[in-house]
Design a protein around this motif. Structure first.
Motif, PDB file in Angstrom:
ATOM      1  N   ASP A  75       0.835  -1.198   0.000  1.00  0.00           N
ATOM      2  CA  ASP A  75       0.000   0.000   0.000  1.00  0.00           C
ATOM      3  C   ASP A  75       0.871   1.249   0.000  1.00  0.00           C
ATOM      4  OD1 ASP A  75      -1.903   2.060   1.733  1.00  0.00           O
ATOM      5  OD2 ASP A  75      -2.994   0.739   0.344  1.00  0.00           O
ATOM      6  N   GLN A  76       1.903   1.200   0.854  1.00  0.00           N
ATOM      7  CA  GLN A  76       2.839   2.323   0.977  1.00  0.00           C
ATOM      8  C   GLN A  76       3.546   2.601  -0.342  1.00  0.00           C
ATOM      9  OE1 GLN A  76       3.007   3.982   3.864  1.00  0.00           O
ATOM     10  NE2 GLN A  76       4.317   5.490   2.790  1.00  0.00           N
ATOM     11  N   ALA A  77       3.991   1.505  -0.969  1.00  0.00           N
ATOM     12  CA  ALA A  77       4.741   1.641  -2.239  1.00  0.00           C
ATOM     13  C   ALA A  77       3.866   2.251  -3.319  1.00  0.00           C
ATOM     14  CB  ALA A  77       5.252   0.269  -2.676  1.00  0.00           C
ATOM     15  N   ILE A  78       2.600   1.810  -3.368  1.00  0.00           N
ATOM     16  CA  ILE A  78       1.697   2.338  -4.394  1.00  0.00           C
ATOM     17  C   ILE A  78       1.416   3.811  -4.137  1.00  0.00           C
ATOM     18  CG2 ILE A  78      -0.621   2.182  -5.372  1.00  0.00           C
ATOM     19  CD1 ILE A  78      -0.576  -0.803  -4.704  1.00  0.00           C
ATOM     20  N   THR A  79       1.090   4.132  -2.892  1.00  0.00           N
ATOM     21  CA  THR A  79       0.715   5.508  -2.552  1.00  0.00           C
ATOM     22  C   THR A  79       1.861   6.478  -2.812  1.00  0.00           C
ATOM     23  OG1 THR A  79      -0.569   4.501  -0.777  1.00  0.00           O
ATOM     24  CG2 THR A  79      -0.412   6.900  -0.791  1.00  0.00           C
ATOM     25  N   SER A  80       3.098   6.020  -2.531  1.00  0.00           N
ATOM     26  CA  SER A  80       4.224   6.949  -2.656  1.00  0.00           C
ATOM     27  C   SER A  80       4.689   7.112  -4.108  1.00  0.00           C
ATOM     28  CB  SER A  80       5.391   6.459  -1.789  1.00  0.00           C
ATOM     29  OG  SER A  80       5.809   5.204  -2.283  1.00  0.00           O
ATOM     30  N   SER A  81       4.249   6.214  -5.002  1.00  0.00           N
ATOM     31  CA  SER A  81       4.684   6.320  -6.409  1.00  0.00           C
ATOM     32  C   SER A  81       3.997   7.508  -7.075  1.00  0.00           C
ATOM     33  CB  SER A  81       4.341   5.027  -7.153  1.00  0.00           C
ATOM     34  OG  SER A  81       4.442   5.244  -8.531  1.00  0.00           O
ATOM     35  N   ASP A  82       4.812   8.343  -7.762  1.00  0.00           N
ATOM     36  CA  ASP A  82       4.196   9.516  -8.399  1.00  0.00           C
ATOM     37  C   ASP A  82       3.671   9.203  -9.804  1.00  0.00           C
ATOM     38  OD1 ASP A  82       6.624   9.156  -9.473  1.00  0.00           O
ATOM     39  OD2 ASP A  82       7.417  11.169  -9.033  1.00  0.00           O
ATOM     40  N   LYS A 133       5.663  -0.246 -17.142  1.00  0.00           N
ATOM     41  CA  LYS A 133       6.881  -0.997 -16.850  1.00  0.00           C
ATOM     42  C   LYS A 133       7.601  -0.409 -15.629  1.00  0.00           C
ATOM     43  CE  LYS A 133       9.838  -4.127 -18.773  1.00  0.00           C
ATOM     44  NZ  LYS A 133       9.923  -4.793 -17.451  1.00  0.00           N
ATOM     45  N   ALA A 134       7.751   0.919 -15.642  1.00  0.00           N
ATOM     46  CA  ALA A 134       8.437   1.574 -14.525  1.00  0.00           C
ATOM     47  C   ALA A 134       7.707   1.319 -13.200  1.00  0.00           C
ATOM     48  CB  ALA A 134       8.528   3.080 -14.793  1.00  0.00           C
ATOM     49  N   PHE A 135       6.385   1.372 -13.309  1.00  0.00           N
ATOM     50  CA  PHE A 135       5.589   1.164 -12.100  1.00  0.00           C
ATOM     51  C   PHE A 135       5.757  -0.259 -11.583  1.00  0.00           C
ATOM     52  CE2 PHE A 135       1.466  -0.223 -10.319  1.00  0.00           C
ATOM     53  CZ  PHE A 135       1.460   0.565  -9.180  1.00  0.00           C
ATOM     54  N   ALA A 136       5.677  -1.243 -12.469  1.00  0.00           N
ATOM     55  CA  ALA A 136       5.790  -2.648 -12.082  1.00  0.00           C
ATOM     56  C   ALA A 136       7.166  -2.934 -11.494  1.00  0.00           C
ATOM     57  CB  ALA A 136       5.523  -3.542 -13.280  1.00  0.00           C
ATOM     58  N   GLY A 144       4.343 -10.876  -1.024  1.00  0.00           N
ATOM     59  CA  GLY A 144       2.889 -10.909  -0.935  1.00  0.00           C
ATOM     60  C   GLY A 144       2.194 -10.608  -2.237  1.00  0.00           C
ATOM     61  N   ILE A 145       2.958 -10.346  -3.318  1.00  0.00           N
ATOM     62  CA  ILE A 145       2.339 -10.097  -4.621  1.00  0.00           C
ATOM     63  C   ILE A 145       2.374 -11.372  -5.442  1.00  0.00           C
ATOM     64  CG2 ILE A 145       2.537  -8.839  -6.800  1.00  0.00           C
ATOM     65  CD1 ILE A 145       3.676  -6.518  -5.240  1.00  0.00           C
ATOM     66  N   ARG A 146       1.204 -11.811  -5.928  1.00  0.00           N
ATOM     67  CA  ARG A 146       1.189 -13.022  -6.730  1.00  0.00           C
ATOM     68  C   ARG A 146       1.450 -12.688  -8.201  1.00  0.00           C
ATOM     69  NH1 ARG A 146      -3.851 -17.077  -6.652  1.00  0.00           N
ATOM     70  NH2 ARG A 146      -4.613 -15.548  -8.145  1.00  0.00           N
ATOM     71  N   GLN A 147       0.792 -11.640  -8.666  1.00  0.00           N
ATOM     72  CA  GLN A 147       0.883 -11.344 -10.109  1.00  0.00           C
ATOM     73  C   GLN A 147       0.501  -9.894 -10.348  1.00  0.00           C
ATOM     74  OE1 GLN A 147      -1.819 -13.546 -12.504  1.00  0.00           O
ATOM     75  NE2 GLN A 147      -0.460 -13.561 -14.290  1.00  0.00           N
ATOM     76  N   ILE A 148       1.186  -9.273 -11.292  1.00  0.00           N
ATOM     77  CA  ILE A 148       0.788  -7.923 -11.723  1.00  0.00           C
ATOM     78  C   ILE A 148       0.334  -8.022 -13.171  1.00  0.00           C
ATOM     79  CG2 ILE A 148       1.511  -5.533 -12.059  1.00  0.00           C
ATOM     80  CD1 ILE A 148       3.681  -5.982  -9.988  1.00  0.00           C
ATOM     81  N   ILE A 149      -0.905  -7.600 -13.442  1.00  0.00           N
ATOM     82  CA  ILE A 149      -1.431  -7.691 -14.811  1.00  0.00           C
ATOM     83  C   ILE A 149      -1.730  -6.301 -15.326  1.00  0.00           C
ATOM     84  CG2 ILE A 149      -3.392  -8.436 -16.204  1.00  0.00           C
ATOM     85  CD1 ILE A 149      -3.490 -10.951 -14.564  1.00  0.00           C
ATOM     86  N   ASP A 150      -1.185  -6.044 -16.459  1.00  0.00           N
ATOM     87  CA  ASP A 150      -1.429  -4.750 -17.102  1.00  0.00           C
ATOM     88  C   ASP A 150      -2.439  -4.947 -18.221  1.00  0.00           C
ATOM     89  OD1 ASP A 150      -1.324  -2.222 -18.101  1.00  0.00           O
ATOM     90  OD2 ASP A 150       0.552  -2.543 -19.203  1.00  0.00           O
ATOM     91  N   GLN A 151      -3.583  -4.282 -18.099  1.00  0.00           N
ATOM     92  CA  GLN A 151      -4.630  -4.474 -19.101  1.00  0.00           C
ATOM     93  C   GLN A 151      -4.214  -3.975 -20.477  1.00  0.00           C
ATOM     94  OE1 GLN A 151      -7.828  -2.358 -17.267  1.00  0.00           O
ATOM     95  NE2 GLN A 151      -8.717  -4.224 -16.401  1.00  0.00           N
TER      96      GLN A 151
END
Lengths: 291, 226
Positions: A75-82, A133-136, A144-151
């Motif tokens: 949650d922290q990582a997502i929130t802090s990403s610009d 890509k940069a975000f992932a 705790g992350i199983r998979q990241i899917i980009d639509q």
């Protein structure tokens, strides 16, 4: 009088060689309708990209055995990403609700699933969907992350299909255009030959070049315009019969094609058809009339 | 009216020039015969004057205009001041005598009203009054050539070029056509005629320019075929 003379010559010319005229008009109309279809598809893909990329999300599915601490870190990582515009946390229950909506047509399948079998996830909307890509990479290595899917990956595939359809129709349009132009050239040659005596006299008594050439060029232009109108009619009928009726299911992926865009094809096809025929006729005349 | 200055014309692939350094001047209102054997270069002169071909060297001036430097888009307008008749008449077979002459007016932008006024007049002048609505195949050779002369003259050109106009006609008919050309010449029109019909040249007693192998070998004010 000169206008009347020229128009009369055009009609006589088209009629004199009527089988060739028909062949010319048919190839011209097929070529132009293909061109129109490909332009429409191009406009459509552009519009769809705007529409879909605006709604696109990156889904971060979490593992079953995730701890609260790990969730906090993510949650922290997502929130802090610009790069992030918006984020939403989706619980198992939310996931089930969405799942039920999505598969409402097949209740058996829905009943076999319960909330526990669906993973929790974060749904993240990026400011710029292309920066996925940069975000992932930023999230890589977090536990705790199983998979990241980009639509957008899936969308790209859909757009690739549209692009190849568009390319295919452009190629067909190109080949048909070559055939149409050869027919225009041939028709003009035949016309120039059948009027060679008149042309010789006109040159002798000093008729201006445009006066000698205009009937031939206009003959090609009229055929080009008729071809454009037929091509447009084909496009319009295709839209009404296929997209609005028979293949309406497609419109769940394809955003609806506005009638205005289709109507816009008429001046485009007419312009291209007339101009290309005129230029071809004119170039042919330069070789066969030598005015 | 017509000036050829050191004109040489060599056709591509030809071993020798059709016209070799020819200089000649023709005044307004003259009647000139160009004579000489086939292939001597007589017809090339007609083509040069019409700007159908350009000289390889030298200068061609027609009606105070340097034809050599004439821009191609100005050629049609230039040709309106020149009338032309040929051995093979060059009439349109699907048009009547009247329509053939009117066609020449209409394609240079004259109205039908002008044609209705001028065409019967010129057909009368060439002696075809009453035959306006005959088609070329309904006319004799001499009459067809009269239609061609009417067509060449209807626009009142300053110059009338005639390339073997009697080549396809019997002697009597030829003489009638010559009388017609003479009458046109008397209206002030310069007439340039290419021929190898010795009878006619001898009867007319006009200026004769003889060409052989592309060179002028004789230029006589009141000449005979010789």
């Amino acid at each position: 009088m000169r206008v009347k003379y020229v128009l009369n010559e055009v009609l006589v010319g088209l009629w004199r060689n009527v089988t060739m005229t028909i062949a010319m008009i048919i190839t011209m109309s097929v070529s132009l309708s293909m061109l129109g279809a490909s332009v429409l598809l191009y406009m459509q893909v552009d519009q769809m990209k705007d529409y879909y990329y605006g709604n696109i999300q990156v889904s971060i599915f979490l593992t079953e055995d995730i701890t609260d601490g790990q969730k906090e870190a993510i949650d922290q990582a997502i929130t802090s990403s610009d790069l992030v515009k918006d984020k939403k946390y989706e619980t198992k229950e939310d996931a089930l609700k969405r799942f039920q909506q999505l598969w409402a047509d097949t209740p058996d399948f829905v009943n076999a699933i319960n909330a526990d079998s669906l993973p929790e996830s974060y749904r993240v909307t990026l400011k710029n969907p292309e920066q996925y890509k940069a975000f992932a990479d930023g999230l890589q290595g977090l536990a705790g992350i199983r998979q990241i899917i980009d639509q957008s990956d899936i969308l790209e595939e859909v757009f690739d299909i549209f692009n190849s359809i568009q390319l295919a129709s452009l190629i067909v349009a190109g080949f048909m255009a070559v055939a149409a132009l050869l027919l225009v050239g041939n028709t003009i040659q035949v016309a120039a030959y059948s009027k060679r005596r008149e042309v010789a006299v006109m040159k002798l008594v000093g008729a201006s070049n445009w006066f000698i050439q205009a009937p031939f060029v206009l003959e090609a232009v009229v055929a080009g315009l008729i071809g454009a109108i037929l091509g447009f009619a084909a496009l319009f009928i295709a839209k009404v019969v296929l997209l609005d009726n028979k293949l309406q299911a497609l419109t769940t992926i394809l955003t609806p094609i506005p009638t205005g865009n289709v109507v816009l094809m008429l001046p485009l096809l007419a312009g291209v058809g007339a101009l290309v025929s005129a230029v071809t006729a004119w170039i042919t005349l330069r070789f066969y009339l030598k005015v | 009216m017509i000036q050829l200055e050191n004109v040489t014309k060599t056709y591509p692939k030809a071993s020798r020039p059709s016209l070799d350094n020819v200089s000649v001047g023709i005044e307004k209102g003259e009647f000139v015969f160009f004579i000489g054997p086939s292939g001597s270069g007589k017809s090339t002169i007609i083509k040069l004057l019409l700007h159908e071909v350009a000289p390889t060297r030298g200068k061609v001036v027609v009606n105070q205009k340097d034809v050599t430097t004439l821009r191609s888009w100005k050629v049609p307008h230039f040709r309106r001041s020149i009338g032309c008749v040929f051995q093979d008449f060059r009439l349109l077979p699907n048009r009547t005598a009247y329509e053939n002459v009117a066609f020449a007016l209409e394609v240079i932008g004259k109205t039908k009203a002008v044609a209705r006024r001028v065409v019967p007049e010129v057909l009368e002048l060439v002696g075809l009054g009453g035959k306006e609505h005959r088609y070329p195949h309904e006319l004799s050779g001499g009459e067809q050539q009269r239609v061609a002369v009417a067509r060449a003259f209807v626009n009142r050109p300053l110059i009338l070029l005639a390339d073997e106009p009697t080549g396809n006609l019997d002697p009597d008919t030829s003489i009638e056509i010559m009388r017609l050309l003479d009458r046109i010449n008397r209206t002030g029109t310069t007439v340039v005629m290419v021929t190898h019909d010795s009878n006619i040249v001898n009867q007319m007693r006009r200026r004769v320019i003889e060409i052989e192998s592309g060179r002028i070998v004789r230029d006589q004010a009141r000449g005979v075929y010789g």
